[in-house]
Design a protein around this motif. Structure first.
Motif, PDB file in Angstrom:
ATOM      1  N   LEU A 169     -19.067  63.499 -24.725  1.00 18.13           N
ATOM      2  CA  LEU A 169     -18.730  63.641 -26.027  1.00 18.13           C
ATOM      3  C   LEU A 169     -19.032  62.047 -26.584  1.00 18.13           C
ATOM      4  O   LEU A 169     -18.182  61.112 -26.419  1.00 18.13           O
ATOM      5  CB  LEU A 169     -17.072  63.755 -26.014  1.00 18.13           C
ATOM      6  CG  LEU A 169     -16.780  65.293 -25.966  1.00 18.13           C
ATOM      7  CD1 LEU A 169     -15.207  65.352 -25.566  1.00 18.13           C
ATOM      8  CD2 LEU A 169     -17.009  65.835 -27.340  1.00 18.13           C
ATOM      9  N   THR A 170     -20.327  61.857 -26.664  1.00 16.83           N
ATOM     10  CA  THR A 170     -20.837  60.850 -27.579  1.00 16.83           C
ATOM     11  C   THR A 170     -21.271  60.775 -28.874  1.00 16.83           C
ATOM     12  O   THR A 170     -21.677  61.951 -29.078  1.00 16.83           O
ATOM     13  CB  THR A 170     -21.768  60.094 -26.544  1.00 16.83           C
ATOM     14  OG1 THR A 170     -22.992  60.725 -26.547  1.00 16.83           O
ATOM     15  CG2 THR A 170     -21.433  59.788 -25.100  1.00 16.83           C
ATOM     16  N   CYS A 171     -21.278  59.702 -29.585  1.00 21.81           N
ATOM     17  CA  CYS A 171     -21.762  59.920 -31.008  1.00 21.81           C
ATOM     18  C   CYS A 171     -23.358  60.344 -31.080  1.00 21.81           C
ATOM     19  O   CYS A 171     -23.829  60.933 -31.724  1.00 21.81           O
ATOM     20  CB  CYS A 171     -21.707  58.784 -31.872  1.00 21.81           C
ATOM     21  SG  CYS A 171     -19.586  58.668 -32.162  1.00 21.81           S
ATOM     22  N   GLU A 172     -24.024  59.745 -29.923  1.00 23.41           N
ATOM     23  CA  GLU A 172     -25.504  60.059 -29.784  1.00 23.41           C
ATOM     24  C   GLU A 172     -25.903  61.346 -29.342  1.00 23.41           C
ATOM     25  O   GLU A 172     -26.449  62.060 -30.095  1.00 23.41           O
ATOM     26  CB  GLU A 172     -26.026  59.206 -28.571  1.00 23.41           C
ATOM     27  CG  GLU A 172     -26.202  57.446 -28.897  1.00 23.41           C
ATOM     28  CD  GLU A 172     -24.740  56.958 -28.698  1.00 23.41           C
ATOM     29  OE1 GLU A 172     -24.507  55.778 -29.150  1.00 23.41           O
ATOM     30  OE2 GLU A 172     -23.804  57.523 -28.263  1.00 23.41           O
ATOM     31  N   ARG A 173     -24.915  62.004 -28.675  1.00 23.00           N
ATOM     32  CA  ARG A 173     -24.844  63.561 -28.301  1.00 23.00           C
ATOM     33  C   ARG A 173     -24.625  64.346 -29.591  1.00 23.00           C
ATOM     34  O   ARG A 173     -25.152  65.405 -30.167  1.00 23.00           O
ATOM     35  CB  ARG A 173     -24.140  63.803 -27.309  1.00 23.00           C
ATOM     36  CG  ARG A 173     -23.831  65.454 -27.030  1.00 23.00           C
ATOM     37  CD  ARG A 173     -25.210  65.925 -26.335  1.00 23.00           C
ATOM     38  NE  ARG A 173     -24.862  67.509 -26.198  1.00 23.00           N
ATOM     39  CZ  ARG A 173     -26.001  68.317 -25.620  1.00 23.00           C
ATOM     40  NH1 ARG A 173     -26.867  67.873 -25.305  1.00 23.00           N
ATOM     41  NH2 ARG A 173     -25.489  69.437 -25.311  1.00 23.00           N
ATOM     42  N   GLY A 174     -23.438  64.051 -30.275  1.00 26.35           N
ATOM     43  CA  GLY A 174     -22.986  64.439 -31.765  1.00 26.35           C
ATOM     44  C   GLY A 174     -24.136  64.454 -32.606  1.00 26.35           C
ATOM     45  O   GLY A 174     -24.484  65.485 -33.273  1.00 26.35           O
ATOM     46  N   LYS A 175     -24.918  63.175 -32.769  1.00 28.68           N
ATOM     47  CA  LYS A 175     -26.078  63.192 -33.629  1.00 28.68           C
ATOM     48  C   LYS A 175     -27.024  64.230 -33.368  1.00 28.68           C
ATOM     49  O   LYS A 175     -27.881  64.788 -34.286  1.00 28.68           O
ATOM     50  CB  LYS A 175     -26.682  61.860 -33.738  1.00 28.68           C
ATOM     51  CG  LYS A 175     -27.814  61.464 -34.818  1.00 28.68           C
ATOM     52  CD  LYS A 175     -27.204  61.756 -36.307  1.00 28.68           C
ATOM     53  CE  LYS A 175     -26.261  61.079 -36.819  1.00 28.68           C
ATOM     54  NZ  LYS A 175     -26.048  61.340 -38.197  1.00 28.68           N
TER      55      LYS A 175
END
Length: 238
Positions: free
Chosen positions: A112-118
């Motif tokens: 759950l990281t923003c990098e993964r979300g992007k």
């Protein structure tokens, strides 16, 4: 017999015409099929994707994309766990089981990281935005329209590479020669090794004016091993 010959000549001329399209013309015809009212550029809609994998429980993903306002959200439910990524322009929020307070252990376990979300935002926007996304900056469309028989059907095929900062894989897109619907795509990391995957598309679901594939079945190129199936479900159907 006369009418039979006329039909054969007509069908033959259609195939000849299709095979003599330029790459840009073929792409334009496929976009006209999937995006007939030019809705993709300002797409604002929600849809669900049910993912089925061998020896794994189902995963239900709810995706909302508002392209004009640069809003994207992905909510995922698998077994008793739910998590989400929300992007409002460049502002990113993540949650786990309804809470934005996430321990480092849980964040690592569920990626759950923003990098993964992007990355997931780019993934869903690209795949469900095809074939329109082939016109994105950084895409290098090969000028040759190929013909190839794949799984017993003849297709018109486009080859795509990408500028280095966009991607390194090579992609092939397969189109029905009569309707120009996109029915298969395939990618390689290193084509000489026959790595990567191919994806079979079946059925259509219209979401906010866009004809998207109803199902996508994923297989390895090297051995045809089945990986997963994604089933598109309109948002109002649970």
């Amino acid at each position: 017999m006369r009418y039979l010959l006329l039909i054969i000549v007509f069908l033959g001329s259609n195939v000849f015409y299709a095979q003599n399209l330029t790459a840009k013309e073929l792409l334009s015809k496929s976009i006209a099929f999937h995006n007939p009212d030019s809705q993709w550029e300002h797409f604002n809609g929600t849809f669900n994707v049910l993912t089925k994998r061998p020896e794994s429980s189902d995963r239900l993903s709810s995706i909302k994309m508002d392209l004009l306002n640069e809003h994207f959200s992905l909510s995922v439910k698998k077994d008793s766990t739910s998590y989400s990524y929300i992007f409002d322009k460049e502002n990113c929020t993540t949650s786990l089981n309804g809470s934005t307070e996430i321990s480092e252990a849980d964040r690592k376990a569920h990626r759950l990281t923003c990098e993964r979300g992007k990355m997931m935002q780019n993934y869903y926007t690209y795949l469900y935005g095809l074939p329109m996304k082939i016109k994105d900056p950084g895409t290098i469309l090969d000028g040759t329209v190929r013909t190839k028989t794949f799984k017993g059907k003849e297709y018109l095929v486009l080859k795509v590479n990408y500028e280095e900062e966009v991607g390194k894989d090579v992609w092939y897109f397969y189109f029905d020669p009569k309707t120009y619907a996109m029915e298969v795509y395939q990618f390689y990391h290193d084509e000489s090794k026959n790595d990567g995957e191919y994806i079979l598309l079946e059925g259509l679901e219209e979401i906010n004016g866009i004809k998207m594939p109803k199902t996508r079945a994923w297989y390895y190129n090297k051995d045809d091993k089945y990986l997963a199936t994604d089933i598109l479900i309109p948002a109002e159907v649970k």
